[in-house]
Design a protein around this motif. Structure first.
Motif, PDB file in Angstrom:
ATOM      1  N   GLU A  65       0.831  -1.202   0.000  1.00 51.68           N
ATOM      2  CA  GLU A  65       0.000   0.000   0.000  1.00 51.68           C
ATOM      3  C   GLU A  65       0.870   1.258   0.000  1.00 51.68           C
ATOM      4  OE1 GLU A  65      -3.399   2.269   2.722  1.00 51.68           O
ATOM      5  OE2 GLU A  65      -2.873   0.164   3.126  1.00 51.68           O
ATOM      6  N   ARG A  69       1.235   4.380  -2.987  1.00 52.62           N
ATOM      7  CA  ARG A  69       1.138   5.813  -2.708  1.00 52.62           C
ATOM      8  C   ARG A  69       2.456   6.528  -3.025  1.00 52.62           C
ATOM      9  NH1 ARG A  69      -2.655   6.819   2.624  1.00 52.62           N
ATOM     10  NH2 ARG A  69      -4.354   5.426   2.011  1.00 52.62           N
ATOM     11  N   ARG A  72       2.695   7.284  -6.680  1.00 51.22           N
ATOM     12  CA  ARG A  72       1.899   8.445  -7.071  1.00 51.22           C
ATOM     13  C   ARG A  72       2.588   9.749  -6.644  1.00 51.22           C
ATOM     14  NH1 ARG A  72      -2.475   5.149  -5.285  1.00 51.22           N
ATOM     15  NH2 ARG A  72      -2.622   6.327  -3.326  1.00 51.22           N
TER      16      ARG A  72
END
Length: 311
Positions: A65, A69, A72
């Protein structure tokens, strides 16, 4: 402690390489330094991001996870940096030009901006030199294009090109293009025949300086505020005027009744320059803008020299 882009970058390298040594090589850093940054990132987040196996590194669920992120965030950061580098001619720009430059130089510059796929919000102010300099210094303009600017410590001046002066008159007054190939001397012009722009236009002052004439010596004070007005009068035989090469294509096209003559070498000229505040940002926008202005100006000057070749 706060998460840093360096930590996210190192973590992405580790996820790609799945080995601390190879990840350190990818990140161009020592292995202990990379390992320390990963541990600090885990400590800040309060979770384990990787499973440390003897010959492998495996992402935990939390690690997967965080990686998504991080990808991005790093991608947005790269786009932000790229946008900043491209910002030169992408952001809004307020540009000032004097009236004896703007109508001639601006169309070619805008065409090149479009051809270069530059989506700039361009705002133009056309005014006399003193007004433009005041607006530039007050921050109401980002840059200005002037002729023969005076150096000042608070301004950055980037010379663009030289714009030579030609003598423009009717065929009745000049007798055709350069009869007998006699070189003209600016100081030999009769002040009674010279048409000038209104006071305040730097081109009028430049013409007087070139011809070594005091404005009080000139008899024809017609209150002209544009070169177009002067050229219309000249074409009808009312007098002579100095026409910059930049304006030849627009104001002295074939069939308009204007004859052009060149002066003796060294030909008189005005220096066209781009100015900004010394305190403003030094981004690529200023240099990029200068390139587009130079290209537009050189095209017009080449056309003028084709119409009236240098002697």
């Amino acid at each position: 402690m706060k998460i840093t882009l360096r930590q996210l970058s190192y973590f992405r390298a580790l996820a790609q390489a799945r080995n601390f040594g190879r990840a350190a090589e990818l990140a161009n850093v020592s292995q202990p330094a990379l390992s320390m940054q990963i541990k600090e990132l885990e400590a800040i987040l309060g979770v384990a991001l990787v499973e440390r196996l003897p010959r492998d590194v495996r992402l935990t669920r939390a690690g997967r996870e965080v990686l998504a992120r991080a990808e991005r965030i790093l991608s947005e950061t790269m786009e932000l940096e790229s946008s900043a580098r491209r910002q030169g001619l992408q952001a809004a720009l307020t540009l000032g030009m004097i009236p004896t430059i703007a109508p001639y130089l601006l169309p070619g510059m805008l065409a090149r901006l479009r051809a270069g796929d530059i989506t700039r919000d361009l705002r133009l102010r056309e005014a006399q030199t003193s007004d433009l300099l005041a607006a530039l210094r007050e921050g109401r303009l980002d840059a200005v294009v002037l002729a023969d600017p005076v150096a000042a410590p608070d301004l950055v001046i980037s010379p663009l090109f030289q714009d030579r002066f030609l003598l423009a008159g009717s065929q009745g007054r000049l007798g055709g293009p350069d009869p007998g190939h006699r070189a003209l001397e600016p100081t030999a012009l009769n002040p009674d025949h010279l048409l000038l722009l209104d006071d305040g236009h730097c081109l009028a002052d430049q013409a007087l300086a070139v011809c070594a004439i005091d404005r009080r010596q000139t008899r024809l004070d017609l209150g002209a505020s544009t070169l177009s007005t002067l050229c219309g009068l000249v074409a009808q035989g009312f007098g002579l005027t100095l026409l910059p090469e930049l304006a030849v294509r627009a104001e002295a096209a074939g069939g308009q009744g204007i004859v052009l003559r060149r002066f003796a070498r060294p030909e008189p000229f005005r220096q066209i320059a781009l100015l900004r505040r010394a305190s403003s940002d030094q981004g690529a926008w200023f240099d990029d803008l200068g390139v587009y202005l130079c290209a537009a100006g050189e095209e017009l000057i080449a056309a003028a020299r084709l119409r009236c070749p240098p002697v």
